[in-house]
Enzyme design. Structure first.
Site, PDB file in Angstrom:
ATOM      1  N   LYS A   1       1.111  -0.837  -0.275  1.00 25.48           N
ATOM      2  CA  LYS A   1       0.429   0.313   0.152  1.00 25.48           C
ATOM      3  C   LYS A   1       0.947   1.444   0.386  1.00 25.48           C
ATOM      4  CE  LYS A   1      -4.098  -2.006   0.844  1.00 25.48           C
ATOM      5  NZ  LYS A   1      -4.896  -1.803   2.672  1.00 25.48           N
TER       6      LYS A   1
ATOM      7  N   HIS B   1       1.779   7.135   2.597  1.00 28.76           N
ATOM      8  CA  HIS B   1       1.461   8.273   2.179  1.00 28.76           C
ATOM      9  C   HIS B   1       1.833   8.962   3.370  1.00 28.76           C
ATOM     10  CE1 HIS B   1      -0.848   7.313   4.953  1.00 28.76           C
ATOM     11  NE2 HIS B   1      -1.517   6.185   4.511  1.00 28.76           N
TER      12      HIS B   1
ATOM     13  N   HIS C   1       1.237   9.050   6.886  1.00 28.30           N
ATOM     14  CA  HIS C   1       2.459   8.350   7.119  1.00 28.30           C
ATOM     15  C   HIS C   1       4.141   8.752   7.951  1.00 28.30           C
ATOM     16  CE1 HIS C   1       0.824   4.518   5.771  1.00 28.30           C
ATOM     17  NE2 HIS C   1       0.590   3.944   6.781  1.00 28.30           N
TER      18      HIS C   1
HETATM   19  N1  ARG Z   1      -0.586   0.155   9.886  1.00 33.55           N
HETATM   20  C1  ARG Z   1      -1.123   0.806  10.137  1.00 33.55           C
HETATM   21  C2  ARG Z   1      -1.542   1.953   8.879  1.00 33.55           C
HETATM   22  O1  ARG Z   1      -0.889   2.347   8.047  1.00 33.55           O
HETATM   23  C3  ARG Z   1      -0.202   2.168  11.316  1.00 33.55           C
HETATM   24  C4  ARG Z   1      -0.027   1.284  12.552  1.00 33.55           C
HETATM   25  C5  ARG Z   1      -0.119   2.006  13.456  1.00 33.55           C
HETATM   26  N2  ARG Z   1       0.351   1.096  14.637  1.00 33.55           N
HETATM   27  C6  ARG Z   1      -0.014   0.084  15.697  1.00 33.55           C
HETATM   28  N3  ARG Z   1       0.397  -0.831  16.462  1.00 33.55           N
HETATM   29  N4  ARG Z   1      -1.679  -0.015  15.262  1.00 33.55           N
HETATM   30  O2  ARG Z   1      -2.452   3.169   9.575  1.00 33.55           O
END
Ligand code: ARG
Length: 563
Positions: free
Chosen positions: A125, A128, A131
């Site tokens: 994915k 972006h 992030h």
């Molecule tokens: N991968 C998730 C996203 O892009 C963020 C992860 C956040 N961390 C966690 N421990 N849930 O939205």
């Protein structure tokens, strides 16, 4: 010497109040002409049953001038301290020059482990700009904590597990073109993933196929695992290119998949504590007492979800790192999710749920319409980073065409400018991004602060050899005293930034230092000053460069030597 502490000690001796308490109470007066530190006498007034202004007046009469304070004056209920400027300037410059990049460091975090999770993009994915925001903030928080002596663990909680991988496997097997995907992995994987959803609308059997593939993946079917691994490797390779450009590293990439076999324990504890409730076949934890919706643990088909993995993650981190703080730098849209996770951990009986902190970031908005968006509204971080470097190179080509290592400088300045835009305001503010503000060499921008360092370094170069020692009593102007005060306040800025998980406190502070130095540069001669003054100002210049360099480094911004 720590002037604030010395003053607190005086007050403590005079009032019998505990030193720590005095330190907590001491404030910075709202105006410069009111002195450097202010002690409010209102708490004492209650204990002593006396009017605060009387206490302030009595205390003021008892403070003798010495190498710490010039004088103390009562002002209403406050006792205002004017520090001994000469001594202060001497102490601070001496300390900065002696400690160099270690200036502002501390041992307050000794033997304390702080887990900082940040970035955490999703496999296949887009990475972006949202992030990018958490990446920049998390990176700065980690560096600041480390400077304060904490053991930090940088974690990247990759989104590399979940039912979407069944869909991706199915899509890949149907339409995947290996060569095309190798070239531009995330874009291409995203394309076939989108196609899967389109096709599945017409042919619902695809959904069953995907579910099947995810089941296979969970059961370690070799083909499914190999494909998943390929997606993960290719995506990570692309993410690594970005991290390399940003000069960011991690200690662990244990993402969601890492916890896929560690959720049984979570479910067991929840069952044992009678916390699991049925809800249309799914299992949930009721969180009504906290006024938030329930936390889903198992779907009706028995599958675990994002939240289940986060519970297992927290348990694992506590066990592995015995953290003092477990910090999640993640977008604010996941606030509720983290409330649910932390509350559930509390119900499970883990007192340390209080040490888990969601450090949330707001939205990133682009005022420039020009910026290309490729898929929908998502803006890829790498596009913005590349554009920042590219635009900076254009500016350098106009302003300083003969600069050596132009490319490297453009990278430091372009990325520095971009990062600064994320680091200049508190996290609860949306980042409203324009290229004009970001790349400006004036006012509050990365290049402005970097340029101040470069200016200082150039003055030092032109001065040639700078004498080992200097007589700082030649720094007589108020401008110089105010600048040194900012240098001295750097430590407090670091601590405040750490306490609040707000790197902008450091960014702002070094920006103030840059402004104060430029003010001196514009109104007082340095290289052309009388020899003693010049020498003292060169020392001050060196100290300013050190603190700006360190401050920028701690928020993750590199500084070129010329630009
Ligand atoms: N991968 C998730 C996203 O892009 C963020 C992860 C956040 N961390 C966690 N421990 N849930 O939205």
């Amino acid at each position: 010497m720590d002037f604030k502490k010395e003053i607190a000690q005086k007050i403590s001796l005079l009032t019998d109040m505990e030193l720590e308490k005095v330190l907590d109470l001491i404030e910075t007066p709202p105006q410069k002409n009111m002195g450097d530190y202010a002690f409010p006498c209102f708490q004492l007034a209650k204990v002593m049953r006396k009017a605060p202004n009387m206490i302030a007046a009595e205390l003021a009469a008892k403070v003798q001038p010495d190498n710490v304070v010039e004088k103390a004056e009562p002002a209403g209920g406050y006792l205002n301290f004017f520090i001994n400027k000469g001594e202060y300037i001497k102490e601070i410059i001496y300390e900065v020059l002696a400690q160099g990049e270690q200036f502002g460091s501390s041992d307050m975090g000794k033997d304390k482990n702080v887990v900082v999770e940040f970035s955490s993009p999703n496999i296949a994915k887009p990475f972006h700009v949202g992030h990018l925001y958490t990446t920049v903030i998390g990176n700065a928080i980690e560096k600041i904590y480390k400077h304060l002596g904490y053991n930090t663990i940088k974690m990247n909680h990759l989104g590399d597990w979940g039912t979407q991988f069944g869909k991706l496997i199915s899509a890949y097997k149907r339409w995947g073109d290996e060569a095309v995907i190798e070239k531009d992995p995330i874009n291409e994987l995203l394309k076939i993933y989108v196609k899967f959803h389109e096709e599945a609308e017409k042919d619902p059997a695809l959904e069953d196929e995907a579910r099947n593939y995810f089941k296979k993946l969970e059961d370690s079917d070799p083909e499914a695992v190999a494909l998943w691994q390929k997606f993960r490797d290719l995506s990570l390779k692309e993410f690594m290119e970005l991290y390399k450009k940003l000069n960011i590293s991690f200690d662990s990439f244990a993402g969601e998949s890492f916890y896929s076999d560690k959720m049984g324990e979570v479910v067991e504890i929840l069952k044992e504590k009678n916390l699991l409730k049925d809800s249309n076949g799914a299992k949930i934890v009721d969180l009504e007492q906290f006024n938030i919706p329930p936390c889903m643990i198992l779907k009706s088909d028995g599958a675990t979800i994002y939240a289940t993995r986060d519970l297992a993650t927290a348990l694992y981190r506590k066990r592995t790192y015995d953290f003092y703080k477990n910090v999640y730098v993640v977008g604010g849209t996941q606030s509720l999710h983290f409330q649910q996770i932390f509350s559930t951990l509390g119900l499970m009986g883990f007192e340390w749920h209080k040490d888990c902190i969601h450090v949330s970031t707001s939205l990133v908005k682009f005022a420039d319409k020009k910026l290309s968006t490729r898929k929908g509204d998502v803006i890829f971080a790498k596009d913005v980073v590349n554009e920042a470097i590219h635009k900076t190179l254009e500016v350098i080509d106009i302003k300083n065409a003969n600069l050596e290592n132009k490319e490297e400088v453009a990278k430091m300045v372009g990325i520095g400018a971009l990062l600064y835009a994320f680091l200049k305001n508190s996290r609860d503010k949306d980042v409203i991004f324009t290229w004009e503000d970001t790349l400006s060499f004036e006012g509050e921008s990365g290049p402005y602060v970097q340029y101040t360092y470069v200016r200082g370094k150039s003055i030092l170069r032109r001065a040639g050899q700078v004498a080992e020692t200097a007589d700082y009593s030649f720094l007589q102007s108020d401008d110089e005293f105010q600048l040194v005060k900012l240098l001295g306040g750097f430590k407090d800025a670091l601590k405040e930034a750490a306490d609040r998980y707000e790197p902008f406190v450091v960014t702002r502070h070094i920006t103030e230092i840059a402004k104060a130095y430029n003010k001196i540069y514009n109104s007082h001669p340095i290289l052309n000053a009388e020899a003693n003054v010049k020498n003292a100002r060169l020392h001050l210049t060196k100290a300013v460069c050190t603190v700006i360099y360190t401050g920028l480094k701690l928020v993750g911004i590199e500084t070129p030597e010329s630009m």
